[in-house]
Enzyme design. Structure first.
Site, short mmCIF file in Angstrom:
data_model
loop_
_atom_site.label_atom_id
_atom_site.label_comp_id
_atom_site.label_asym_id
_atom_site.label_seq_id
_atom_site.Cartn_x
_atom_site.Cartn_y
_atom_site.Cartn_z
N SER A 134 0.88 -1.71 0.28
CA SER A 134 0.46 -0.18 -0.07
C SER A 134 0.40 0.97 0.50
O SER A 134 0.30 2.49 -0.28
CB SER A 134 -0.69 0.11 0.94
OG SER A 134 -0.01 0.00 2.27
N CYS A 135 2.77 1.61 0.15
CA CYS A 135 3.23 2.17 0.08
C CYS A 135 3.93 1.82 0.47
O CYS A 135 4.45 1.14 0.71
CB CYS A 135 2.90 3.08 1.91
SG CYS A 135 3.75 4.24 1.70
N GLY A 136 4.91 2.81 -1.07
CA GLY A 136 6.10 2.40 -1.29
C GLY A 136 7.43 3.18 -0.48
O GLY A 136 8.32 2.71 -1.05
N CYS A 145 7.47 3.76 2.66
CA CYS A 145 7.51 3.93 4.08
C CYS A 145 8.81 3.42 4.45
O CYS A 145 9.22 2.25 3.56
CB CYS A 145 6.66 2.54 4.35
SG CYS A 145 4.39 3.09 4.64
#
Length: 290
Positions: A125-127, A129
């Site tokens: 969901s988050c590249g 983090c």
């Protein structure tokens, strides 16, 4: 190269007037597996992704990180053995899981700065983090999108989400994948569609397609994404030279700020008969009525 979907037994509960009914059935799930990206044998990043188009994913990732900017800077890629084995599947002793990809850059292309190395894994969901330094996010692009003369009609832009959805084969089976598509702004031609559990991965695969076909910068194109427009997606578009980014959902404030500073046209809530233009509205042509 790996399964895109798996089947799992589930218990489905259905509410009815006489209570809750129970059904046992099989459900189709989108596959999520780690991919370790190496450059010249040195680990660079691990991302959770849907297997398939891994070379495109890695190439697009390198563009996003500013390691390469053109197709001729990418030489080759090879799947290796399991994580931490360093072995090539067929020739080595380790079974090839197809979850490690080693990239060879063209001669004369500098390897990634050690400061960019990610000793973590990115979630689907988050590249961004856990990135080593938040300052490295604002990478300077080799391609200037502000001067791109691309335009398209508002009606054509409104039609892109449906065209993207029609091409989402795995989403139709699982309901669990994001997608990104690249269109020619002038002709409306669909150039490429990619799906992945991570929206950033889907965009990297599209950009990687451009790398492998030596089409960077991707001038005169529109990037349509299935979800929201995050800062990272705007960054990826700018790094690849894409002048127009369209999303079916909302952009973040930072995404709008980066789009404005870069001269990128950012459209959000592109659905049905309306859309919001947050930056560079001059690229979207209106008809005779408001």
């Amino acid at each position: 190269m790996g399964r895109l979907t798996v089947h799992r037994p589930i218990v489905k509960l259905v509410s009815a007037d006489d209570g809750v009914g129970e059904r046992r059935r099989s459900d189709t799930l989108a596959v999520e597996e780690p991919l370790e990206i190496r450059v010249g044998g040195t680990p660079l990043a691990v991302t959770m992704r849907t297997p398939g188009h891994d070379v495109e994913l890695a190439a697009g990732f390198l563009v996003s990180e500013g390691v390469i900017a053109r197709g001729d800077q990418f030489r080759s890629a090879i799947h290796c053995g399991g994580p931490a084995t360093g072995a090539v599947g067929v020739a080595g002793s380790a079974e090839n899981t197809y979850n490690v990809l080693d990239i060879t850059l063209a001669p004369g292309v500098a390897p990634p700065d050690p400061e960019l190395a990610r000793s973590f894994y990115t979630t689907s969901s988050c590249g961004l983090c856990g990135k080593a330094s938040i300052d490295a996010v604002e990478t300077v692009s080799s391609h200037e999108v502000g001067s791109d003369a691309a335009t398209l009609g508002a009606a054509d832009l409104l039609g892109l989400p449906d065209r993207l959805r029609a091409e989402q084969a795995v989403f139709g089976k699982t309901g669990g994948l994001h997608a990104a598509a690249l269109f020619d702004a002038g002709t409306g031609e669909l150039l490429v569609v990619r799906e992945d559990v991570g929206r950033h991965n889907a965009v990297d695969k599209v950009v990687g397609w451009g790398v492998l076909n030596d089409r960077l910068p991707l001038r005169g194109t529109v990037l349509q994404v299935s979800g929201r427009a995050s800062f990272e997606l705007v960054q990826k578009a700018v790094m690849a030279g894409i002048p127009i980014l369209s999303a079916v959902s909302a952009p973040s404030s930072l995404a709008v700020e980066l789009a404005e500073a870069s001269g990128l046209t950012l459209a959000g809530f592109v659905r049905g008969k309306s859309l919001n233009l947050y930056t560079r509205p001059d690229r979207v042509l209106r008809g005779s009525s408001d």
